[in-house]
Design a protein around this motif. Sequence first.
Motif, PDB file in Angstrom:
ATOM      1  N   SER A  41     -17.797 -24.489  27.080  1.00 45.48           N
ATOM      2  CA  SER A  41     -18.769 -25.607  27.174  1.00 45.48           C
ATOM      3  C   SER A  41     -19.851 -25.129  27.898  1.00 45.48           C
ATOM      4  O   SER A  41     -19.785 -24.841  29.205  1.00 45.48           O
ATOM      5  N   VAL A  42     -21.092 -24.927  27.409  1.00 48.08           N
ATOM      6  CA  VAL A  42     -22.322 -24.735  27.909  1.00 48.08           C
ATOM      7  C   VAL A  42     -23.307 -26.172  28.060  1.00 48.08           C
ATOM      8  O   VAL A  42     -23.506 -26.805  27.436  1.00 48.08           O
ATOM      9  N   SER A  43     -23.529 -26.437  29.519  1.00 51.49           N
ATOM     10  CA  SER A  43     -24.176 -27.653  29.909  1.00 51.49           C
ATOM     11  C   SER A  43     -25.528 -27.148  30.493  1.00 51.49           C
ATOM     12  O   SER A  43     -26.211 -28.261  30.953  1.00 51.49           O
ATOM     13  N   ASN A  44     -25.705 -25.926  30.879  1.00 56.41           N
ATOM     14  CA  ASN A  44     -26.885 -25.229  31.675  1.00 56.41           C
ATOM     15  C   ASN A  44     -28.149 -25.831  30.805  1.00 56.41           C
ATOM     16  O   ASN A  44     -28.257 -25.111  29.710  1.00 56.41           O
ATOM     17  N   PRO A  45     -28.951 -26.695  31.336  1.00 57.65           N
ATOM     18  CA  PRO A  45     -30.074 -27.100  30.245  1.00 57.65           C
ATOM     19  C   PRO A  45     -30.754 -26.012  29.992  1.00 57.65           C
ATOM     20  O   PRO A  45     -31.765 -26.191  28.733  1.00 57.65           O
ATOM     21  N   THR A  63     -16.591 -23.250  31.518  1.00 60.31           N
ATOM     22  CA  THR A  63     -17.694 -24.280  31.701  1.00 60.31           C
ATOM     23  C   THR A  63     -18.859 -23.276  32.341  1.00 60.31           C
ATOM     24  O   THR A  63     -18.830 -22.635  33.241  1.00 60.31           O
ATOM     25  N   ASP A  64     -20.203 -23.646  31.843  1.00 57.56           N
ATOM     26  CA  ASP A  64     -21.072 -22.901  32.211  1.00 57.56           C
ATOM     27  C   ASP A  64     -22.205 -24.042  32.420  1.00 57.56           C
ATOM     28  O   ASP A  64     -23.126 -24.452  31.672  1.00 57.56           O
ATOM     29  N   GLY A  65     -22.574 -24.346  33.772  1.00 54.76           N
ATOM     30  CA  GLY A  65     -23.578 -25.383  34.059  1.00 54.76           C
ATOM     31  C   GLY A  65     -24.687 -24.420  34.874  1.00 54.76           C
ATOM     32  O   GLY A  65     -25.748 -25.221  35.081  1.00 54.76           O
ATOM     33  N   GLY A  66     -24.571 -23.212  35.138  1.00 54.07           N
ATOM     34  CA  GLY A  66     -25.774 -22.641  35.555  1.00 54.07           C
ATOM     35  C   GLY A  66     -26.109 -22.874  37.041  1.00 54.07           C
ATOM     36  O   GLY A  66     -27.236 -22.701  37.385  1.00 54.07           O
ATOM     37  N   GLY A  67     -25.165 -23.662  37.633  1.00 51.67           N
ATOM     38  CA  GLY A  67     -25.486 -24.034  39.204  1.00 51.67           C
ATOM     39  C   GLY A  67     -26.534 -25.496  39.155  1.00 51.67           C
ATOM     40  O   GLY A  67     -26.917 -25.895  40.071  1.00 51.67           O
ATOM     41  N   GLN A  68     -26.935 -25.710  37.874  1.00 55.83           N
ATOM     42  CA  GLN A  68     -27.832 -26.926  37.516  1.00 55.83           C
ATOM     43  C   GLN A  68     -26.969 -28.413  37.320  1.00 55.83           C
ATOM     44  O   GLN A  68     -27.549 -29.340  37.689  1.00 55.83           O
ATOM     45  N   VAL A  69     -26.037 -28.216  36.729  1.00 54.91           N
ATOM     46  CA  VAL A  69     -24.933 -29.492  36.459  1.00 54.91           C
ATOM     47  C   VAL A  69     -23.638 -29.092  36.866  1.00 54.91           C
ATOM     48  O   VAL A  69     -23.059 -28.136  36.872  1.00 54.91           O
ATOM     49  N   ARG A  70     -22.865 -30.340  36.904  1.00 53.08           N
ATOM     50  CA  ARG A  70     -21.243 -29.894  37.310  1.00 53.08           C
ATOM     51  C   ARG A  70     -20.628 -29.070  36.266  1.00 53.08           C
ATOM     52  O   ARG A  70     -20.600 -29.592  35.212  1.00 53.08           O
ATOM     53  N   ALA A  71     -19.955 -28.155  36.645  1.00 52.62           N
ATOM     54  CA  ALA A  71     -19.207 -27.222  35.973  1.00 52.62           C
ATOM     55  C   ALA A  71     -18.319 -26.688  36.880  1.00 52.62           C
ATOM     56  O   ALA A  71     -18.500 -26.384  38.282  1.00 52.62           O
ATOM     57  N   SER A  72     -17.177 -25.986  36.459  1.00 50.29           N
ATOM     58  CA  SER A  72     -16.263 -25.255  37.324  1.00 50.29           C
ATOM     59  C   SER A  72     -17.071 -23.775  37.475  1.00 50.29           C
ATOM     60  O   SER A  72     -17.067 -23.179  36.490  1.00 50.29           O
ATOM     61  N   PRO A  73     -16.909 -23.225  38.574  1.00 44.76           N
ATOM     62  CA  PRO A  73     -17.269 -22.042  38.710  1.00 44.76           C
ATOM     63  C   PRO A  73     -16.426 -20.954  38.301  1.00 44.76           C
ATOM     64  O   PRO A  73     -16.784 -19.664  38.263  1.00 44.76           O
ATOM     65  N   THR A  74     -15.179 -21.076  37.823  1.00 48.47           N
ATOM     66  CA  THR A  74     -14.278 -20.266  37.299  1.00 48.47           C
ATOM     67  C   THR A  74     -13.637 -20.816  36.185  1.00 48.47           C
ATOM     68  O   THR A  74     -13.365 -22.152  35.887  1.00 48.47           O
ATOM     69  N   PRO A  75     -12.754 -20.062  35.211  1.00 47.91           N
ATOM     70  CA  PRO A  75     -12.050 -20.534  34.104  1.00 47.91           C
ATOM     71  C   PRO A  75     -11.181 -21.526  34.675  1.00 47.91           C
ATOM     72  O   PRO A  75     -10.430 -21.019  35.577  1.00 47.91           O
ATOM     73  N   ILE A  76     -10.669 -22.614  33.744  1.00 46.46           N
ATOM     74  CA  ILE A  76      -9.736 -23.436  34.147  1.00 46.46           C
ATOM     75  C   ILE A  76      -8.520 -23.020  33.306  1.00 46.46           C
ATOM     76  O   ILE A  76      -8.697 -23.421  32.045  1.00 46.46           O
ATOM     77  N   ALA A  77      -7.532 -22.755  33.604  1.00 49.51           N
ATOM     78  CA  ALA A  77      -6.377 -22.315  32.852  1.00 49.51           C
ATOM     79  C   ALA A  77      -5.132 -23.225  32.702  1.00 49.51           C
ATOM     80  O   ALA A  77      -4.875 -23.463  34.061  1.00 49.51           O
ATOM     81  N   GLY A  78      -4.576 -23.468  31.795  1.00 51.38           N
ATOM     82  CA  GLY A  78      -3.574 -24.224  31.497  1.00 51.38           C
ATOM     83  C   GLY A  78      -3.834 -25.632  31.368  1.00 51.38           C
ATOM     84  O   GLY A  78      -4.764 -26.174  31.810  1.00 51.38           O
TER      85      GLY A  78
END
Length: 286
Positions: A273-277, A200-215
């Motif tokens: 998933s890209v959610s960085n506006p 996930t890529d929120g760019g620090g602007q929206v909620r996202a995991s700062p690291t890949p979520i595996a499994g």
Amino acid sequence: MMVNAFLEHRSLLVGIAYRMLGRVAEAEDAVQDVYLRWQKKGEDGGEIRSDKAWMITVTTRLCIDRLRSARHRREEYFGVWLPEPFVQPAETSSARLADSLSTAFLLMLETLSPEERAIFLLHEAFDYTYAEIAGIVQKNEANCRQIIRRAKEHLAQGRERTRADPEHAEALVQRFLAATRSGDMEDLLSVLTSDATLVTDGGGQVRASPTPIAGVERIRNFLLAVRPKIPGDALYRVAHVNGGIGVVVFSAGRPFAALTFAFADGRIHDVYSVSNPDKLRHLAGI
């Protein structure tokens, strides 16, 4: 006359620039710079033997320079950096070109230096010869061969993915969306491989995991946590994104997120998933 010649090759130039830079607006800006330089050269009476070759050479060199200056910004980027979603009609020229637009492929290219990236792309995606590439990047053919060999060895260390049949891929994506919207996590997990990863890529602007979520279990827990945050008016639009089946999510008429996928063993292997506006503004008009 000059405008017509530029427009004839513009799509190719943007395709090269986007694959190099991973940003739609930056690719457009680079190609605009190419046009201005080409126009000026024509006004100055400079000789151009091949408009196409000249434009590709300048595009590639400009992108190499832009990538070098962007390294520091990307290193400081909050969380995982993903390329901007690139929405376009289905690629009809070749599977190789479509694959070179995939999020997974562009992320692997991020591990290469700017020059390595240019040389690898021109050879593997656009079928340029070693001699042609050497002239573009101002290296000898032997160096280009060595760089491509090293790049292939390096990229081969990445995760194995397969090209999914478009109809099967779309069916998997539709099941993924239905399960996400309904909250049926068991059905969701049935479309994912056991070693699936959500990036996930929120760019620090929206909620996202700062690291890949595996499994699958960690993906399940993350999606359960963020599901209440999805707007009630969310509209999911399946589109051709980054060379394959993707999804653009809209809320209040504006792009809210964009998803792309990688497949393996008949299931979804990776979800991006890209959610960085800032990376979604160009999708407002699709």
